[in-house]
Design an enzyme around this catalytic site. Structure first.
Site, PDB file in Angstrom:
ATOM      1  N   GLY A 124       1.287  -1.311  -0.241  1.00 24.72           N
ATOM      2  CA  GLY A 124      -0.637  -0.035  -0.099  1.00 24.72           C
ATOM      3  C   GLY A 124       0.242   1.128  -0.209  1.00 24.72           C
ATOM      4  N   GLY A 190      25.185  -8.328  18.913  1.00 23.78           N
ATOM      5  CA  GLY A 190      24.264  -7.602  19.969  1.00 23.78           C
ATOM      6  C   GLY A 190      22.927  -8.374  21.183  1.00 23.78           C
ATOM      7  N   VAL A 193      17.063  -7.975  23.189  1.00 24.20           N
ATOM      8  CA  VAL A 193      16.398  -9.078  23.087  1.00 24.20           C
ATOM      9  C   VAL A 193      16.097  -9.866  22.463  1.00 24.20           C
ATOM     10  CG1 VAL A 193      13.430  -8.667  23.675  1.00 24.20           C
ATOM     11  CG2 VAL A 193      14.676  -6.805  24.145  1.00 24.20           C
ATOM     12  N   VAL A 247      31.783  -5.808  15.952  1.00 18.08           N
ATOM     13  CA  VAL A 247      32.429  -6.034  15.063  1.00 18.08           C
ATOM     14  C   VAL A 247      33.196  -5.658  13.739  1.00 18.08           C
ATOM     15  CG1 VAL A 247      31.025  -7.880  13.149  1.00 18.08           C
ATOM     16  CG2 VAL A 247      30.427  -8.056  15.819  1.00 18.08           C
ATOM     17  N   VAL A 279      20.813  -6.373  15.844  1.00 18.65           N
ATOM     18  CA  VAL A 279      20.990  -5.348  16.428  1.00 18.65           C
ATOM     19  C   VAL A 279      20.064  -4.099  16.565  1.00 18.65           C
ATOM     20  CG1 VAL A 279      23.332  -4.792  16.170  1.00 18.65           C
ATOM     21  CG2 VAL A 279      22.020  -4.383  13.996  1.00 18.65           C
ATOM     22  N   ARG A 281      16.055  -2.692  14.993  1.00 17.08           N
ATOM     23  CA  ARG A 281      15.311  -2.807  14.564  1.00 17.08           C
ATOM     24  C   ARG A 281      14.934  -1.070  14.006  1.00 17.08           C
ATOM     25  NH1 ARG A 281      11.843  -8.068  13.198  1.00 17.08           N
ATOM     26  NH2 ARG A 281      10.208  -6.553  12.643  1.00 17.08           N
ATOM     27  N   HIS A 453      -2.068 -18.800  48.866  1.00 21.71           N
ATOM     28  CA  HIS A 453      -0.782 -19.989  49.109  1.00 21.71           C
ATOM     29  C   HIS A 453      -1.105 -21.170  48.593  1.00 21.71           C
ATOM     30  CE1 HIS A 453       2.648 -20.467  51.456  1.00 21.71           C
ATOM     31  NE2 HIS A 453       1.794 -21.380  51.306  1.00 21.71           N
TER      32      HIS A 453
END
Ligand code: FAD
Ligand code: NAD
Length: 477
Positions: A124, A190, A193, A247, A279, A281, A453
């Site tokens: 699109g 990297g 996450v 690197v 590394v 986005r 508990h």
């Protein structure tokens, strides 16, 4: 343009931002179209964006599979369970992941049909006059138009020119979800996450994993105590995390890849079977709008929006990974709902202070609100309560006692300002903290709440008590 091609709302992008926005628009009675260009492995349109196709869901499927394998190999001795001859069939594991993705992406198509959303498969592009041109392989399919357009085209991996992806030996996160066997030696550029989650998957299955991280601080977005515990635990599991490692070159040849990097001890060269580049986005804005319909970007390339997600172009909105804020599926979805309601004429608000973050390693790392270092940097006077899972009966029964809950509140008002968890089921435990913070709760409120508990959630209760040095199952210092 015929009335068939005119819509009340057009959404460009069918990820968790776009598809959720489209569903909410349709629920509100708006004639809605969604344009998405993602093509699945079977060469067919596959809704759900990065998250369902090559992100959240497939990575969690592999994390679960690899966790089961690791548990059978190393995690059950304490329970008196001895298992031998455990093997892993990597193609079967990948097929299971693909089947899960297929079921969920088909589910979105079903929801589109049920909500009477018109779905277009193609690229699109916003033209002048609020027209959207849809192309496939550069051939025009059709044009549609609307007074309200939601841009939700997400993000893609950042390239590293010194380590070009060849989808053979050097891959991005999508390639790392599809290895046909466990690489013996795996490099990851990297230690963010993605690097930690996908590095964990392949490490659990037997790969020697080295992570090359350019920064000198590990997980700077997390609370520093939690990040230090995570680094210790992940290194103990065998992840070789190298900090301040830059690197300089990665060359793929035959079935190997050679990586040169520099760190404080000098220059190094390592030979690996596979290399993952993770590394960060960047937003997908390429070829998204024509020069006649310019959309303003910020200095980092994200689309600029106002507090109601409207771009500089009236009636054109943007959400999700395309705009500022954390690149998270649930953030994109909540923005999708909110922007649909804006278009419908409402004035929704989104509380960006309580967006949960989770890293699905073992132990899981999860947090909401501010870190101790962020609060101290602005001179906030705080109280801190920490409860280790080692003192939790349920964690002991699980045989998973690593980590802690760290709760931070205002010294003056006791309002909870941040909750940081590393440990078993941190992702699920966090929901209580998110809800508490959404309601501006104090640690006293959590302390007054009865927790079943024995559950892991008692660690939340104890951390709330620990803020005022009245935890019951640890000595209070
Ligand atoms: P996307 O999901 O990226 O969707 C955008 C869609 O638009 C895509 O289908 C794309 O092909 C399409 N598109 C792009 N340009 C055009 C165009 N011009 N025309 C038509 N279509 C177009 N987040 C979490 O919250 N939890 C997790 O556990 C998690 N795990 C992740 C694991 C990995 C490996 C990765 C890569 C990401 C993960 N994320 C996770 C991040 C999450 O996937 C994103 O934050 C989320 O998908 C963003 O949603 P979105 O709708 O903005 O964009
Ligand atoms: P990230 O920002 O989490 O980590 C990238 C890491 O790469 C950082 O630590 C950074 O310092 C390092 N880095 C950058 N350039 C480098 C270089 N030249 N050499 C070595 N290291 C370098 O990004 P990501 O891991 O690619 O993930 C992208 C986004 O996807 C994240 O923002 C995250 O929010 C989202 N995501 C979320 C989840 C989740 O919610 N569980 C999972 C995966 C991805």
């Amino acid at each position: 343009m015929s009335s068939d091609n005119k819509f009340d709302v057009i959404v460009i992008g069918g990820g968790p931002g776009g598809y959720v926005a489209a569903i909410r628009c349709a629920q509100l009675g708006l004639k809605t179209a969604c344009v998405d260009d993602f093509t699945g492995k079977d060469n067919k349109a596959s809704l759900g964006g990065t998250c369902l196709n090559v992100g959240c869901i497939p990575s969690k499927a592999l994390l679960e599979s690899s966790h089961h394998y690791e548990q059978l190999n190393h995690g059950l001795e304490n329970h008196g369970i001895k298992v031998s001859d455990v093997t892993i069939d990597v193609p079967a594991m990948i097929k299971n992941k693909d089947d899960i993705v297929g079921r969920l992406t088909d589910g979105i198509s079903g929801l589109f049909k049920a909500n009477k959303i018109t779905s277009f498969h193609g690229h699109g592009k916003l033209l002048a006059g609020k027209e959207v041109e849809i192309t496939s392989n550069k051939n025009k399919i059709t044009s549609i138009s609307s007074e309200s357009i939601i841009l939700a085209t997400g993000s893609r991996p950042i390239d590293m020119p010194c380590a070009p992806i060849d989808n053979k030996n050097i891959v991005d996160s999508s390639g790392a979800l599809d290895f046909d066997k466990t690489p013996k030696k795996l490099g990851v550029i990297g230690a963010g996450v993605i690097g930690l989650e996908l590095g964990s998957v392949w490490s659990r299955l037997g790969a020697d994993v080295v992570l090359l991280e350019a920064q000198d601080t590990f997980l700077p977005v997390a609370d520093s105590k939690i990040a230090a515990e995570a680094k210790r635990q992940l290194r103990k599991q065998g992840l070789d995390i190298k900090m301040s490692a830059r690197v300089t070159k990665a060359v793929s040849k035959g079935k190997k890849v050679t990586v040169n990097y520099e760190d404080s001890s000098g220059e190094h060269s390592i030979t690996l079977d596979k290399l993952i580049v993770s590394v960060g986005r960047r937003p997908n804005t390429d070829n998204l709008f024509a020069p006649e319909a310019p959309i303003e970007l910020d200095e980092r390339g994200f689309i600029e929006v106002d507090e109601l997600w409207q771009t500089n172009h009236p009636g054109v909105y943007a959400i999700g990974d395309l705009i500022r804020g954390p690149m998270l599926a649930h953030k994109a979805s909540e923005e999708g709902v909110a922007v649909a309601e804006v278009i419908y004429g409402e004035k929704p608000e989104l509380n960006y202070n309580v967006i949960p973050s989770v890293i699905y390693t073992r132990p899981e790392i999860a947090w909401v609100g501010q870190t101790e270092q962020q609060l101290k940097a602005v001179g906030e006077k705080i109280k801190i309560g920490i409860f280790p899972f080692a003192a939790s009966g349920r964690a002991q029964a699980l045989g998973d006692t690593s980590g802690m809950v760290k709760m931070i509140s205002s010294e003056q008002t006791d309002q909870i300002l941040g909750v940081h968890i590393i440990g078993p089921q941190a992702s699920e435990l966090l929901a209580e903290a998110v809800l508490a913070m959404e309601y501006s709760a104090s640690t006293e409120d959590l302390a007054l709440t009865i927790h079943a508990h024995p559950t892991l959630s008692e660690a939340m209760h104890e951390a709330a008590l620990a803020v005022d040095k009245r935890a019951l199952h640890i000595p209070n210092k």
